[in-house]
Design a protein around this motif. Structure first.
Motif, PDB file in Angstrom:
ATOM      1  N   ILE A   4      -5.228   0.433  -1.067  1.00  0.00           N
ATOM      2  CA  ILE A   4      -4.047  -0.442  -1.093  1.00  0.00           C
ATOM      3  C   ILE A   4      -3.464  -0.716   0.294  1.00  0.00           C
ATOM      4  N   ALA A  60      -0.511  -3.266   4.185  1.00  0.00           N
ATOM      5  CA  ALA A  60      -1.337  -3.317   5.414  1.00  0.00           C
ATOM      6  C   ALA A  60      -0.412  -3.513   6.615  1.00  0.00           C
ATOM      7  N   ASP A  73       9.739   6.267  -6.050  1.00  0.00           N
ATOM      8  CA  ASP A  73      10.191   5.449  -7.185  1.00  0.00           C
ATOM      9  C   ASP A  73       9.684   6.031  -8.502  1.00  0.00           C
ATOM     10  N   GLY A 126       3.279   3.639 -10.867  1.00  0.00           N
ATOM     11  CA  GLY A 126       2.371   4.600 -10.233  1.00  0.00           C
ATOM     12  C   GLY A 126       1.027   3.983  -9.868  1.00  0.00           C
TER      13      GLY A 126
HETATM   14  P1  ADP Z   1       1.454  -6.914  -2.813  1.00  0.00           P
HETATM   15  O1  ADP Z   1       2.626  -6.171  -3.341  1.00  0.00           O
HETATM   16  O2  ADP Z   1       1.801  -8.209  -2.178  1.00  0.00           O
HETATM   17  O3  ADP Z   1       0.344  -7.015  -3.792  1.00  0.00           O
HETATM   18  P2  ADP Z   1       1.068  -4.678  -1.033  1.00  0.00           P
HETATM   19  O4  ADP Z   1       0.143  -4.561   0.134  1.00  0.00           O
HETATM   20  O5  ADP Z   1       2.509  -4.474  -0.793  1.00  0.00           O
HETATM   21  O6  ADP Z   1       0.794  -6.092  -1.631  1.00  0.00           O
HETATM   22  O7  ADP Z   1       0.586  -3.642  -2.125  1.00  0.00           O
HETATM   23  C1  ADP Z   1      -0.784  -3.520  -2.450  1.00  0.00           C
HETATM   24  C2  ADP Z   1      -0.947  -3.017  -3.871  1.00  0.00           C
HETATM   25  O8  ADP Z   1      -0.503  -1.662  -3.961  1.00  0.00           O
HETATM   26  C3  ADP Z   1      -0.102  -3.776  -4.870  1.00  0.00           C
HETATM   27  O9  ADP Z   1      -0.793  -4.918  -5.328  1.00  0.00           O
HETATM   28  C4  ADP Z   1       0.117  -2.752  -5.959  1.00  0.00           C
HETATM   29  O10 ADP Z   1      -0.959  -2.756  -6.836  1.00  0.00           O
HETATM   30  C5  ADP Z   1       0.114  -1.436  -5.237  1.00  0.00           C
HETATM   31  N1  ADP Z   1       1.481  -0.916  -4.984  1.00  0.00           N
HETATM   32  C6  ADP Z   1       2.204  -1.030  -3.859  1.00  0.00           C
HETATM   33  N2  ADP Z   1       3.391  -0.404  -3.960  1.00  0.00           N
HETATM   34  C7  ADP Z   1       3.429   0.125  -5.208  1.00  0.00           C
HETATM   35  C8  ADP Z   1       4.390   0.918  -5.919  1.00  0.00           C
HETATM   36  N3  ADP Z   1       5.554   1.282  -5.376  1.00  0.00           N
HETATM   37  N4  ADP Z   1       4.072   1.292  -7.182  1.00  0.00           N
HETATM   38  C9  ADP Z   1       2.891   0.957  -7.731  1.00  0.00           C
HETATM   39  N5  ADP Z   1       1.945   0.215  -7.113  1.00  0.00           N
HETATM   40  C10 ADP Z   1       2.200  -0.196  -5.855  1.00  0.00           C
END
Ligand code: ADP
Length: 379
Positions: free
Chosen positions: A317, A338, A304, A308
């Motif tokens: 994360i 997760a 995407d 970032g």
């Molecule tokens: P949620 O989206 O419910 O917070 P996720 O486990 O999906 O939980 O993601 C964990 C964290 O990783 C998010 O809170 C975000 O900060 C970061 N993150 C995930 N996907 C992206 C992405 N495509 N671009 C930027 N940050 C991301």
């Protein structure tokens, strides 16, 4: 030195000796016995390297391949000395014979050295009995693990199921409180109810996500999954989200692979909705889904042009409840990635990302082409 020069200049010269038939007195029986035995040995020595060669070619990935080649050359050259010996009964090529013997000697010594060198490694190689024993042991350990996972799943299911009921009561009473006493309550009182209601909604989201997380695990629901169809299904379900964000999603052709369809759908859902959710303000989200075929696995990529992620959070994360933003900034529970990790790992794959803060992220995951689970080994 002169002798050596003479030796090589007259290598094929046979004029210095009579053929072996005329060297001494051979009876027909004795001579042919000698010749036939030499030819028999040569034939056997020729066949052994051929069998070894076929073995090395057919049985890919055998250890100590170099020793096999050396062993083959050693036997071949030993065989050649016997062929030359038989041949000398008619053509006295004694110089060539000496050279072949020298070569056989050198390769034999090389083989001995290689055998000594690799002896410990060879001893360390497991026999099929040892392998079978280890496999059985691992199968048992895997079954125990599966059982404890199943128990954990049950526990998480019951716990989250039971938690939902008091939560429902709280939500109900909060609604009742608001509708019945709205007139009597002042502004701070109403705000308190609103905040508490929001917290209960969040708790519901957390419980639901946790429930989904706990339910992930490869069961017997593996099938041939056309990933193109799975993606199309996910995009259809996310249509509103896509329209609202104006996201442009492109995808290359995706393969059909052996996996859990529902799990693959969850992975796409989580990664795509994150790519939309974490887009940069005022910039149209552009998301590319693609796949690369490798020898033993498929490598999927979801790229995407969003906000970032800093490299220091690349591991964090993927842990449950780990988020990089406040809930007011971006909604979420921190369970999505997760869940993806758990799904991919139960499919014997890996998941990771590359990202440039402020430019975009690229999540990648692998799925093996020949996926096996514990159920494939159970008799
Ligand atoms: P949620 O989206 O419910 O917070 P996720 O486990 O999906 O939980 O993601 C964990 C964290 O990783 C998010 O809170 C975000 O900060 C970061 N993150 C995930 N996907 C992206 C992405 N495509 N671009 C930027 N940050 C991301």
């Amino acid at each position: 030195m002169n002798q050596i020069i003479e030796f090589f200049s007259k290598l094929g010269d046979t004029s210095d000796w009579p053929p072996r038939w005329y060297c001494g007195t051979w009876s027909e029986f004795h001579g042919w016995l000698y010749i036939a035995s030499d030819l028999l040995i040569w034939l056997a020595y020729m066949s052994i390297p051929l069998i070894l060669l076929r073995f090395v070619v057919v049985k890919r990935g055998i250890p100590l391949k170099r020793v096999f080649w050396l062993f083959g050359a050693f036997i071949l050259l030993c065989g050649l000395t016997h062929l030359v010996d038989a041949f000398i009964f008619w053509v006295p090529i004694y110089r060539i014979s000496a050279l072949v013997r020298l070569l056989a000697g050198i390769v034999s010594i090389g083989t001995v050295i290689a055998l000594i060198k690799y002896f410990d490694t060879a001893v360390g190689l497991r026999t099929s009995d040892e392998f079978e024993f280890e496999l059985k042991y691992r199968q048992k350990a895997l079954q125990a693990l599966e059982r404890s996972n199943e128990e954990l799943k049950q526990f998480a299911y019951v716990a989250s199921h039971d938690l939902q009921s008091p939560l429902k009561t709280i939500e109900g009473y909060l609604g009742l409180l608001e509708s019945k006493y709205k007139e009597q309550l002042d502004e701070p009182g109403l705000k308190l109810i609103k905040t508490t209601t929001n917290s209960t909604h969040r708790m519901r989201d957390l419980i639901n996500d946790l429930l989904e997380f706990s339910q992930v695990g490869l069961g017997q629901d593996l099938s041939e999954v056309p990933m193109d169809d799975v993606l199309a299904e996910v995009l259809e379900e996310m249509q509103q989200e896509i329209d609202e964000s104006g996201a442009k999603i492109t995808a290359t052709r995706l393969p059909v692979l052996r996996a859990s369809r529902i799990d693959m759908k969850r992975v796409f859902q989580n990664l795509l909705s994150n790519s939309i959710k974490y887009s940069r303000k005022g910039i149209q989200p552009e998301i590319k889904v693609s796949v690369r075929e490798k020898a033993f696995e498929w490598v999927f990529s979801i790229e995407d042009n969003g906000i970032g992620i800093d490299e220091i959070y690349f591991e964090k994360i993927f842990q449950v409840f780990q988020r990089l933003h406040g809930r007011n900034e971006y909604p979420g529970t921190g369970v999505g990635l997760a869940t993806c990790k758990k799904i991919i790992e139960t499919h014997s794959g890996r998941i990771w990302l590359n990202s440039n803060l402020g430019k975009g992220s690229n999540f990648r995951f692998t799925i093996p082409k020949d996926l096996k689970t514990i159920y494939d080994y159970e008799s």
